[in-house]
Design a protein around this motif. Sequence first.
Motif, PDB file in Angstrom:
ATOM      1  N   GLY A 116      66.598  48.438  61.826  1.00 32.97           N
ATOM      2  CA  GLY A 116      67.006  47.047  62.051  1.00 32.97           C
ATOM      3  C   GLY A 116      66.785  46.191  60.822  1.00 32.97           C
ATOM      4  N   ALA A 117      67.864  45.613  60.289  1.00 36.87           N
ATOM      5  CA  ALA A 117      67.780  44.784  59.082  1.00 36.87           C
ATOM      6  C   ALA A 117      67.995  43.313  59.407  1.00 36.87           C
ATOM      7  CB  ALA A 117      68.782  45.264  58.040  1.00 36.87           C
ATOM      8  N   GLY A 118      67.503  42.876  60.565  1.00 37.07           N
ATOM      9  CA  GLY A 118      67.496  41.443  60.885  1.00 37.07           C
ATOM     10  C   GLY A 118      66.294  40.805  60.209  1.00 37.07           C
ATOM     11  N   PRO A 119      66.033  39.536  60.502  1.00 34.40           N
ATOM     12  CA  PRO A 119      64.894  38.861  59.856  1.00 34.40           C
ATOM     13  C   PRO A 119      63.577  39.590  60.064  1.00 34.40           C
ATOM     14  CG  PRO A 119      65.908  37.468  61.572  1.00 34.40           C
ATOM     15  CD  PRO A 119      66.802  38.640  61.373  1.00 34.40           C
ATOM     16  N   ILE A 120      63.359  40.120  61.268  1.00 37.57           N
ATOM     17  CA  ILE A 120      62.096  40.808  61.551  1.00 37.57           C
ATOM     18  C   ILE A 120      62.023  42.132  60.791  1.00 37.57           C
ATOM     19  CG2 ILE A 120      60.823  41.981  63.412  1.00 37.57           C
ATOM     20  CD1 ILE A 120      60.446  38.962  63.508  1.00 37.57           C
ATOM     21  N   GLY A 121      63.106  42.895  60.775  1.00 38.54           N
ATOM     22  CA  GLY A 121      63.137  44.160  60.024  1.00 38.54           C
ATOM     23  C   GLY A 121      62.873  43.921  58.543  1.00 38.54           C
ATOM     24  N   LEU A 122      63.455  42.859  58.014  1.00 45.19           N
ATOM     25  CA  LEU A 122      63.255  42.547  56.589  1.00 45.19           C
ATOM     26  C   LEU A 122      61.809  42.137  56.309  1.00 45.19           C
ATOM     27  CD1 LEU A 122      66.363  42.731  56.332  1.00 45.19           C
ATOM     28  CD2 LEU A 122      66.168  40.885  54.673  1.00 45.19           C
ATOM     29  N   MET A 123      61.221  41.383  57.229  1.00 47.00           N
ATOM     30  CA  MET A 123      59.819  41.004  57.035  1.00 47.00           C
ATOM     31  C   MET A 123      58.928  42.248  57.052  1.00 47.00           C
ATOM     32  SD  MET A 123      59.166  37.450  59.058  1.00 47.00           S
ATOM     33  CE  MET A 123      59.695  35.907  58.296  1.00 47.00           C
ATOM     34  N   HIS A 124      59.210  43.173  57.974  1.00 46.34           N
ATOM     35  CA  HIS A 124      58.439  44.419  58.008  1.00 46.34           C
ATOM     36  C   HIS A 124      58.606  45.198  56.701  1.00 46.34           C
ATOM     37  CE1 HIS A 124      56.587  44.488  61.913  1.00 46.34           C
ATOM     38  NE2 HIS A 124      57.718  44.161  62.506  1.00 46.34           N
ATOM     39  N   ALA A 125      59.845  45.280  56.216  1.00 48.73           N
ATOM     40  CA  ALA A 125      60.078  45.993  54.960  1.00 48.73           C
ATOM     41  C   ALA A 125      59.269  45.346  53.835  1.00 48.73           C
ATOM     42  CB  ALA A 125      61.576  45.993  54.626  1.00 48.73           C
ATOM     43  N   ALA A 126      59.233  44.008  53.829  1.00 41.78           N
ATOM     44  CA  ALA A 126      58.485  43.290  52.787  1.00 41.78           C
ATOM     45  C   ALA A 126      56.994  43.613  52.865  1.00 41.78           C
ATOM     46  CB  ALA A 126      58.709  41.790  52.932  1.00 41.78           C
ATOM     47  N   ILE A 127      56.455  43.660  54.076  1.00 42.55           N
ATOM     48  CA  ILE A 127      55.033  43.971  54.248  1.00 42.55           C
ATOM     49  C   ILE A 127      54.757  45.404  53.783  1.00 42.55           C
ATOM     50  CG2 ILE A 127      53.151  44.258  55.927  1.00 42.55           C
ATOM     51  CD1 ILE A 127      54.693  42.168  57.697  1.00 42.55           C
ATOM     52  N   LEU A 128      55.617  46.335  54.209  1.00 45.10           N
ATOM     53  CA  LEU A 128      55.414  47.753  53.863  1.00 45.10           C
ATOM     54  C   LEU A 128      55.484  47.963  52.349  1.00 45.10           C
ATOM     55  CD1 LEU A 128      57.523  49.128  56.809  1.00 45.10           C
ATOM     56  CD2 LEU A 128      55.067  49.565  56.472  1.00 45.10           C
ATOM     57  N   LYS A 129      56.387  47.228  51.716  1.00 47.28           N
ATOM     58  CA  LYS A 129      56.492  47.326  50.255  1.00 47.28           C
ATOM     59  C   LYS A 129      55.223  46.766  49.618  1.00 47.28           C
ATOM     60  CE  LYS A 129      59.172  46.045  46.290  1.00 47.28           C
ATOM     61  NZ  LYS A 129      59.350  44.745  45.639  1.00 47.28           N
ATOM     62  N   ALA A 130      54.770  45.603  50.130  1.00 48.29           N
ATOM     63  CA  ALA A 130      53.562  44.982  49.588  1.00 48.29           C
ATOM     64  C   ALA A 130      52.337  45.882  49.785  1.00 48.29           C
ATOM     65  CB  ALA A 130      53.331  43.621  50.236  1.00 48.29           C
ATOM     66  N   ARG A 131      52.361  46.725  50.826  1.00 45.08           N
ATOM     67  CA  ARG A 131      51.220  47.618  51.076  1.00 45.08           C
ATOM     68  C   ARG A 131      51.297  48.891  50.248  1.00 45.08           C
ATOM     69  NH1 ARG A 131      49.635  46.048  57.200  1.00 45.08           N
ATOM     70  NH2 ARG A 131      49.106  43.941  56.542  1.00 45.08           N
ATOM     71  N   GLY A 132      52.323  49.005  49.408  1.00 50.36           N
ATOM     72  CA  GLY A 132      52.378  50.129  48.474  1.00 50.36           C
ATOM     73  C   GLY A 132      53.021  51.394  49.014  1.00 50.36           C
ATOM     74  N   CYS A 133      53.847  51.282  50.034  1.00 52.07           N
ATOM     75  CA  CYS A 133      54.553  52.469  50.526  1.00 52.07           C
ATOM     76  C   CYS A 133      55.433  53.024  49.397  1.00 52.07           C
ATOM     77  CB  CYS A 133      55.414  52.110  51.738  1.00 52.07           C
ATOM     78  SG  CYS A 133      54.404  51.812  53.195  1.00 52.07           S
ATOM     79  N   SER A 134      55.489  54.348  49.295  1.00 52.25           N
ATOM     80  CA  SER A 134      56.258  54.945  48.203  1.00 52.25           C
ATOM     81  C   SER A 134      57.752  54.870  48.488  1.00 52.25           C
ATOM     82  CB  SER A 134      55.824  56.396  47.990  1.00 52.25           C
ATOM     83  OG  SER A 134      56.067  57.142  49.169  1.00 52.25           O
ATOM     84  N   LEU A 135      58.106  54.815  49.756  1.00 48.91           N
ATOM     85  CA  LEU A 135      59.510  54.646  50.118  1.00 48.91           C
ATOM     86  C   LEU A 135      59.581  53.725  51.327  1.00 48.91           C
ATOM     87  CD1 LEU A 135      62.595  55.404  50.173  1.00 48.91           C
ATOM     88  CD2 LEU A 135      61.971  57.298  51.663  1.00 48.91           C
ATOM     89  N   VAL A 136      60.427  52.701  51.262  1.00 50.47           N
ATOM     90  CA  VAL A 136      60.733  51.883  52.437  1.00 50.47           C
ATOM     91  C   VAL A 136      62.230  52.047  52.678  1.00 50.47           C
ATOM     92  CG1 VAL A 136      60.750  49.582  53.463  1.00 50.47           C
ATOM     93  CG2 VAL A 136      58.891  50.236  51.895  1.00 50.47           C
ATOM     94  N   MET A 137      62.568  52.669  53.804  1.00 51.93           N
ATOM     95  CA  MET A 137      63.972  52.897  54.138  1.00 51.93           C
ATOM     96  C   MET A 137      64.311  52.012  55.323  1.00 51.93           C
ATOM     97  SD  MET A 137      66.681  54.844  53.482  1.00 51.93           S
ATOM     98  CE  MET A 137      66.142  56.354  52.691  1.00 51.93           C
ATOM     99  N   VAL A 138      65.382  51.233  55.196  1.00 52.42           N
ATOM    100  CA  VAL A 138      65.806  50.347  56.287  1.00 52.42           C
ATOM    101  C   VAL A 138      67.186  50.785  56.759  1.00 52.42           C
ATOM    102  CG1 VAL A 138      66.219  47.958  57.007  1.00 52.42           C
ATOM    103  CG2 VAL A 138      64.490  48.445  55.251  1.00 52.42           C
ATOM    104  N   THR A 139      67.336  50.918  58.078  1.00 50.41           N
ATOM    105  CA  THR A 139      68.628  51.327  58.615  1.00 50.41           C
ATOM    106  C   THR A 139      69.192  50.234  59.511  1.00 50.41           C
ATOM    107  OG1 THR A 139      68.134  52.278  60.779  1.00 50.41           O
ATOM    108  CG2 THR A 139      67.510  53.581  58.882  1.00 50.41           C
ATOM    109  N   ASP A 140      70.507  50.188  59.575  1.00 53.18           N
ATOM    110  CA  ASP A 140      71.195  49.216  60.432  1.00 53.18           C
ATOM    111  C   ASP A 140      72.643  49.700  60.518  1.00 53.18           C
ATOM    112  OD1 ASP A 140      70.369  45.945  61.085  1.00 53.18           O
ATOM    113  OD2 ASP A 140      72.442  46.559  61.357  1.00 53.18           O
ATOM    114  N   VAL A 141      73.433  48.998  61.309  1.00 51.66           N
ATOM    115  CA  VAL A 141      74.861  49.349  61.370  1.00 51.66           C
ATOM    116  C   VAL A 141      75.701  48.246  60.720  1.00 51.66           C
ATOM    117  CG1 VAL A 141      74.695  50.856  63.381  1.00 51.66           C
ATOM    118  CG2 VAL A 141      75.016  48.390  63.725  1.00 51.66           C
ATOM    119  N   SER A 142      75.029  47.284  60.077  1.00 52.06           N
ATOM    120  CA  SER A 142      75.740  46.183  59.419  1.00 52.06           C
ATOM    121  C   SER A 142      75.497  46.232  57.919  1.00 52.06           C
ATOM    122  CB  SER A 142      75.252  44.843  59.980  1.00 52.06           C
ATOM    123  OG  SER A 142      75.486  43.796  59.049  1.00 52.06           O
TER     124      SER A 142
END
Length: 347
Positions: free
Chosen positions: A174-200
């Motif tokens: 999900g790449a809505g506002p909440i999905g993007l916020m999660h991706a931002a947090i995961l990136k900030a926590r140093g995940c080696s890969l953040v993959m986001v999926t959506d149909v848009s």
Amino acid sequence: MKAAVYYGPRDVRVETVPRPSAGPGEVVLRVRRCSVCGTDKRIFTHGQKNVVPPTITGHEIAGTVDEAGSGVDAQIAAGRNVIVATVVGCGKCIYCQRKQYNLCDSFTALGYDYAGGFAEYVKIPAAAVAQGNIIPIPPAMALERAALVEPLSCCLNGQEYLNAQPGDRALVFGAGPIGLMHAAILKARGCSLVMVTDVSDERLAYVREFGLGRTVNTAGGNAVEMILKAAGGEKFDVALTANSVKSTQADALKLVRKKARVCFFAGIPKDDPVLPIDTNFIHYNEISVFGCFASNLQHYHQALEMIGRDDIPWDRFVTHRFKLDDMVKAFAVIEAGQGIKTVIDCE
Ligand SMILES: [Zn+2]
Ligand SMILES: [Zn+2]
């Protein structure tokens, strides 16, 4: 005062209504910005049982204290910029005794049970003030950014369970506002890969534009195969569903490694919430599956700290801005799935 009054599904009228005043223990805020949540849109479209018209919705509030009633903490003085936590616990149940107000058996909420922030002024009830729901923000923080604290606080509640570690591979559905916020947090926590999926493609483009991670559009294909291929054939340590599509919950479980944490962040339609799960997969691989709901006060404080930092491009999350007069136009933008966050300027 001016307010966007909700009269029922698809009937919101910008009108002049009496301005609230602060009784003992209560606080009146001059609303400066109120951002529009997915649930505000759902109420606009379908209604909700604890939102009884005519009322005012909106809970992602950033404003300035206008009037503090007698007995209110001196920190919450007129002129102070603040944000407000949404959920008000009953104060009596076992969860309230544990200060887990978001899990209260009979909680009430601002913008649902009480008039909310799509107005020039909002009254914060005494129970919310006493519970610590009014949180001062740094004077220099932009009010528009502060209006993002509430949704981010909910994300941080889910992330607490997810417990992503540096080097983890992370998957967000999900790449809505909440999905993007999660991706931002995961990136900030140093995940080696953040993959986001959506149909848009439009939504996924924001993920890349904000530099939050890699993307894969799973429209019309086998999502599990497509995601695995895009991830170089390696599975994930943490996965989170930030959409209301049940199949993505099943997909998340197919795409995680041993010792993975899986968070079902978003609810799914209540007519079909049952998912068969291979419990042996969970047992042998030490998989943890979590839910989470709304957020508690500590998550607001964490979110406020994170919003104050510049390592995540928070200001770009706000893609649409409307004046209170154009509230209905704002809902149209959100219903059309355009942009990321829409913020109402109530000044
Ligand atoms: Zn919200
Ligand atoms: Zn309670």
